[in-house]
Design an enzyme around this catalytic site. Structure first.
Site, PDB file in Angstrom:
ATOM      1  N   CYS A  78       0.921  -0.804  -0.190  1.00 53.58           N
ATOM      2  CA  CYS A  78      -0.293  -0.109   0.160  1.00 53.58           C
ATOM      3  C   CYS A  78       0.509   1.512   0.028  1.00 53.58           C
ATOM      4  O   CYS A  78       2.220   0.902   0.454  1.00 53.58           O
ATOM      5  CB  CYS A  78      -0.803   0.088   1.543  1.00 53.58           C
ATOM      6  SG  CYS A  78      -1.877  -1.891   1.334  1.00 53.58           S
ATOM      7  N   GLY A 110      -1.685   0.853  -4.858  1.00 57.20           N
ATOM      8  CA  GLY A 110      -3.164   0.493  -4.199  1.00 57.20           C
ATOM      9  C   GLY A 110      -3.946   1.419  -4.833  1.00 57.20           C
ATOM     10  O   GLY A 110      -3.981   2.245  -5.062  1.00 57.20           O
ATOM     11  N   ASN A 148       2.075  -0.611   6.130  1.00 57.82           N
ATOM     12  CA  ASN A 148       1.690  -0.830   4.678  1.00 57.82           C
ATOM     13  C   ASN A 148       2.728  -2.056   4.612  1.00 57.82           C
ATOM     14  O   ASN A 148       3.796  -1.693   5.517  1.00 57.82           O
ATOM     15  CB  ASN A 148       2.788   0.466   3.597  1.00 57.82           C
ATOM     16  CG  ASN A 148       3.550  -0.616   2.568  1.00 57.82           C
ATOM     17  OD1 ASN A 148       4.520  -0.669   2.318  1.00 57.82           O
ATOM     18  ND2 ASN A 148       2.749  -1.771   2.294  1.00 57.82           N
ATOM     19  N   GLY A 149       2.036  -3.356   4.475  1.00 54.84           N
ATOM     20  CA  GLY A 149       3.123  -4.520   4.872  1.00 54.84           C
ATOM     21  C   GLY A 149       2.208  -5.687   5.280  1.00 54.84           C
ATOM     22  O   GLY A 149       0.464  -5.622   4.815  1.00 54.84           O
ATOM     23  N   TYR A 197       9.651  -3.915  -9.727  1.00 60.80           N
ATOM     24  CA  TYR A 197       8.649  -3.299 -10.106  1.00 60.80           C
ATOM     25  C   TYR A 197       7.094  -2.057  -8.542  1.00 60.80           C
ATOM     26  O   TYR A 197       6.875  -1.589  -9.503  1.00 60.80           O
ATOM     27  CB  TYR A 197       7.922  -4.485  -9.700  1.00 60.80           C
ATOM     28  CG  TYR A 197       5.677  -4.093 -10.273  1.00 60.80           C
ATOM     29  CD1 TYR A 197       6.099  -3.878 -11.270  1.00 60.80           C
ATOM     30  CD2 TYR A 197       4.542  -5.060  -9.331  1.00 60.80           C
ATOM     31  CE1 TYR A 197       4.042  -3.704 -11.354  1.00 60.80           C
ATOM     32  CE2 TYR A 197       3.388  -4.987  -9.504  1.00 60.80           C
ATOM     33  CZ  TYR A 197       3.234  -3.895 -10.417  1.00 60.80           C
ATOM     34  OH  TYR A 197       1.677  -4.196 -10.637  1.00 60.80           O
TER      35      TYR A 197
HETATM   36  O1  LIG Z   1       3.305 -12.170 -15.166  1.00 60.63           O
HETATM   37  P1  LIG Z   1       1.790 -11.056 -14.932  1.00 60.63           P
HETATM   38  O2  LIG Z   1       0.847 -11.817 -13.637  1.00 60.63           O
HETATM   39  O3  LIG Z   1       1.173 -10.614 -15.932  1.00 60.63           O
HETATM   40  O4  LIG Z   1       2.272  -9.640 -13.549  1.00 60.63           O
HETATM   41  C1  LIG Z   1       3.767  -9.075 -14.173  1.00 60.63           C
HETATM   42  C2  LIG Z   1       2.882  -8.295 -14.899  1.00 60.63           C
HETATM   43  O5  LIG Z   1       2.773  -7.206 -14.133  1.00 60.63           O
HETATM   44  C3  LIG Z   1       3.154  -5.878 -13.691  1.00 60.63           C
HETATM   45  O6  LIG Z   1       2.436  -5.226 -14.839  1.00 60.63           O
HETATM   46  P2  LIG Z   1       1.650  -3.503 -14.380  1.00 60.63           P
HETATM   47  O7  LIG Z   1       0.429  -3.729 -15.805  1.00 60.63           O
HETATM   48  O8  LIG Z   1       0.916  -4.500 -13.144  1.00 60.63           O
HETATM   49  O9  LIG Z   1       1.891  -2.533 -13.980  1.00 60.63           O
HETATM   50  P3  LIG Z   1       2.705  -1.866 -14.938  1.00 60.63           P
HETATM   51  O10 LIG Z   1       1.846  -0.932 -16.121  1.00 60.63           O
HETATM   52  O11 LIG Z   1       3.100  -0.839 -14.178  1.00 60.63           O
HETATM   53  O12 LIG Z   1       3.929  -2.648 -16.049  1.00 60.63           O
HETATM   54  C4  LIG Z   1       4.610  -6.030 -14.233  1.00 60.63           C
HETATM   55  O13 LIG Z   1       4.595  -4.897 -14.722  1.00 60.63           O
HETATM   56  C5  LIG Z   1       3.960  -7.218 -15.194  1.00 60.63           C
HETATM   57  O14 LIG Z   1       4.411  -6.344 -16.828  1.00 60.63           O
HETATM   58  N1  LIG Z   2      -0.572  -4.048   0.208  1.00 60.59           N
HETATM   59  C1  LIG Z   2      -0.347  -3.365   1.468  1.00 60.59           C
HETATM   60  O1  LIG Z   2       0.842  -2.953   2.174  1.00 60.59           O
HETATM   61  C2  LIG Z   2      -1.433  -3.705   2.673  1.00 60.59           C
HETATM   62  C3  LIG Z   2      -1.240  -3.712   4.099  1.00 60.59           C
HETATM   63  C4  LIG Z   2      -2.625  -4.516   4.847  1.00 60.59           C
HETATM   64  N2  LIG Z   2      -2.055  -6.250   5.316  1.00 60.59           N
HETATM   65  C5  LIG Z   2      -3.885  -5.197   3.846  1.00 60.59           C
HETATM   66  O2  LIG Z   2      -4.770  -5.872   3.442  1.00 60.59           O
HETATM   67  O3  LIG Z   2      -5.011  -4.121   4.276  1.00 60.59           O
HETATM   68 MG   LIG Z   3       4.130  -4.964 -16.253  1.00 59.63          MG
END
Ligand SMILES: O=P(O)(O)OC[C@H]1O[C@H](OP(=O)(O)OP(=O)(O)O)[C@H](O)[C@@H]1O
Ligand SMILES: NC(=O)CC[C@H](N)C(=O)O
Ligand SMILES: [Mg+2]
Length: 491
Positions: free
Chosen positions: A2, A28, A101-102, A257
């Site tokens: 988050c 998030g 966050n976590g 990422y």
């Molecule tokens: O193998 P997968 O389960 O598909 O996950 C990996 C993909 O998901 C993310 O992209 P995302 O669309 O979430 O965000 P971005 O636009 O920041 O790349 C990441 O950058 C990869 O492209």
């Molecule tokens: N991604 C997160 O940091 C999630 C925070 C918390 N564990 C929730 O589920 O709300």
């Molecule tokens: Mg992507």
């Protein structure tokens, strides 16, 4: 992962929290909330949706006060419902609003302790609500006549002794100020900044430095692992390490990422780390296939762009934007259900056919997790007329669940779990698949700050720095797989 932010300002703070949350939105997309202190009252508004959808004019005007916290949520525990949106609030002691966050790995044990020993009621399935109650209890048992920084530091030390997992937290203590702290391993990021105006000094803490940048705060430093930072109502800053001895292991997936490229985490530029990932991957390609015959390097927008541009440069091959991203669709990986993720990839990305026709293309992504993106994108490249479609991942194979704040709970959903690289190549339909080596990924980040000796690399290595009961992995597989979530949503 988050996004969290907290500000102790000299003037009204709600619009700054809103702006800060909008640049943390990539962490998030499910829910958002802001809490402020208005005299003796807590003002709180939260709900499901993007920041811009949750806060209308009237909600914003109710969030009065010059001290506040904000949260945007990507659930890793409990449900996606609005009851688990953050900040959470407990009224005793003092009144505490809390943003986390976590993810904790001993939530169940803590929940039992809360009920049986500490006599506290937990109303949701969120680990964050449990963590808030642990903090509340630890504050409660301090001297109640005059709360001092020393009492708060002892309370945070008490939290560290009980909670296990990844947590970066910001708490608003009514009538006192703001407390920010990070888990003893410093898994999740948290950065401290300051801004001086005509009326005095203001402080902010946030998940990523980009939030400080856009609000005109100067980045002072990261909150240290196990450290607590207190900013009192009248703007006094107190800091102390409240846990010693744990290795510092920031989450390496932030660099791959999660974080924005314009953020600095642990004094490492995320952008530069991604460039180095691209360079290392190019070196591996040249080692393994000196005569690779690649005509163009094409990134999968958005996050892979940085690594792909450096990779193309190091290979000496043209970098081409073969896919165009619809800027109005969010991140697909952090969406809650697989159906929605699959549909979103196609809605989000479209190929420019001419960039593929009769070419040997190398598609580059930052990571392959469930394989949702890579499978579809490779097919799109073929449909656009590519001769050969090669695929490179700037991160190693993701084979193990993440339990520290990224919702990858189910090994069975990870395309690489239990499979060789050749098998994954076949599953995603690539003519050749190449992955970054873990040691090279570590180098790419470490090169920005040699003091970083270790990282949380659990989703690549299966090693969990906090220690873990194997039964916890079975439990989250059962509770948080896509099937389990879908069944819950269906009621
Ligand atoms: O193998 P997968 O389960 O598909 O996950 C990996 C993909 O998901 C993310 O992209 P995302 O669309 O979430 O965000 P971005 O636009 O920041 O790349 C990441 O950058 C990869 O492209
Ligand atoms: N991604 C997160 O940091 C999630 C925070 C918390 N564990 C929730 O589920 O709300
Ligand atoms: Mg992507």
């Amino acid at each position: 992962m988050c996004g969290i932010i907290g500000i102790v300002g000299t003037t009204e703070v709600a619009s700054a929290l809103y702006d800060g949350l909008t640049v943390l939105q990539h962490r998030g997309q499910d829910a958002a909330g802001i809490a402020t202190v208005d005299g003796a009252r807590l003002r709180l508004h939260k709900g499901n949706g993007l920041v811009r959808d949750v806060f209308g004019q009237s909600a914003m005007s109710g969030l009065r006060g010059r001290i506040g916290i904000g949260h945007c949520r990507y659930p890793t525990a409990g449900s996606e419902g609005s009851a688990e949106a953050q900040p959470f609030y407990v009224n005793s002691p003092y009144g505490i609003a809390f943003a986390h966050n976590g993810n904790l790995v001993n939530t169940d044990a803590l929940r039992r302790e809360m009920f049986q020993d500490d006599r506290r009621h937990i109303n949701t399935d969120s680990d964050s609500e449990v963590l808030l109650n642990v903090l509340a209890h630890e504050l409660q048992i301090q001297d109640r006549m005059a709360l001092t920084p020393d009492h708060i530091f002892k309370a945070v030390a008490g939290v560290h002794a009980r909670a296990r997992g990844g947590y970066a937290c910001i708490a608003l203590l009514l009538g006192y100020g703001l407390i920010a702290f990070r888990d003893p391993n410093g898994i999740r990021p948290l950065v401290l900044g300051e801004r001086v105006n005509g009326e005095g000094r203001e402080y902010a803490v946030a998940s990523e430095s980009v939030a400080l940048d856009i609000l005109g705060f100067k980045r002072i430093r990261d909150v240290a692992p196990g450290e607590a930072v207190i900013i009192t109502d009248d703007g006094q800053l107190h800091t102390r390490r409240c846990a010693e001895g744990a290795p510092h292991t920031p989450c390496i997936f932030e660099y791959v990422y999660l974080a924005r490229p314009d953020s600095m985490i642990e004094d490492v530029s995320v952008y530069k780390a991604r460039l180095r990932m691209g360079e290392k991957l190019a070196a591996k390609i040249l080692r393994e296939r000196p005569d690779h015959g690649i005509d163009a390097v094409i990134p999968i927008p958005d996050t892979a762009r940085t690594a792909a541009s450096a990779l193309a440069g190091a290979l000496g091959v043209p970098f081409r934007e073969g896919f165009v991203k619809n800027r109005y669709i969010g991140r697909t990986f952090i969406m809650p259900g697989q159906g929605e993720r699959v549909k979103s990839v196609r809605r989000k990305l479209n190929a420019i056919d001419l960039e593929f026709r009769k070419k040997n293309v190398l598609l580059v992504d930052d990571s392959i997790v469930r394989g949702t993106t890579s499978k579809q994108i490779i097919q799109m490249a073929r449909d656009a007329g590519a001769r050969n479609v090669y695929f490179a991942s700037a991160a190693p194979p993701v084979r193990y669940p993440n339990v520290y704040g990224i919702d990858m709970p189910s090994a069975s959903e990870l395309v690489a779990a239990g499979h060789t690289e050749k098998e994954i190549e076949r599953t995603i339909g690539a003519d050749w698949l190449i992955y970054q080596d873990l040691k090279d990924l570590i180098w790419a980040v470490q090169d920005g700050n040699e003091e970083l000796k270790q990282f949380d690399t659990s989703c690549f290595s299966g090693e969990y720095v906090t220690g873990l009961d194997r039964s916890y992995l079975e439990q989250i597989e059962m509770l948080r797989s896509d099937d389990a979530k879908a069944a819950r949503r269906a009621g």
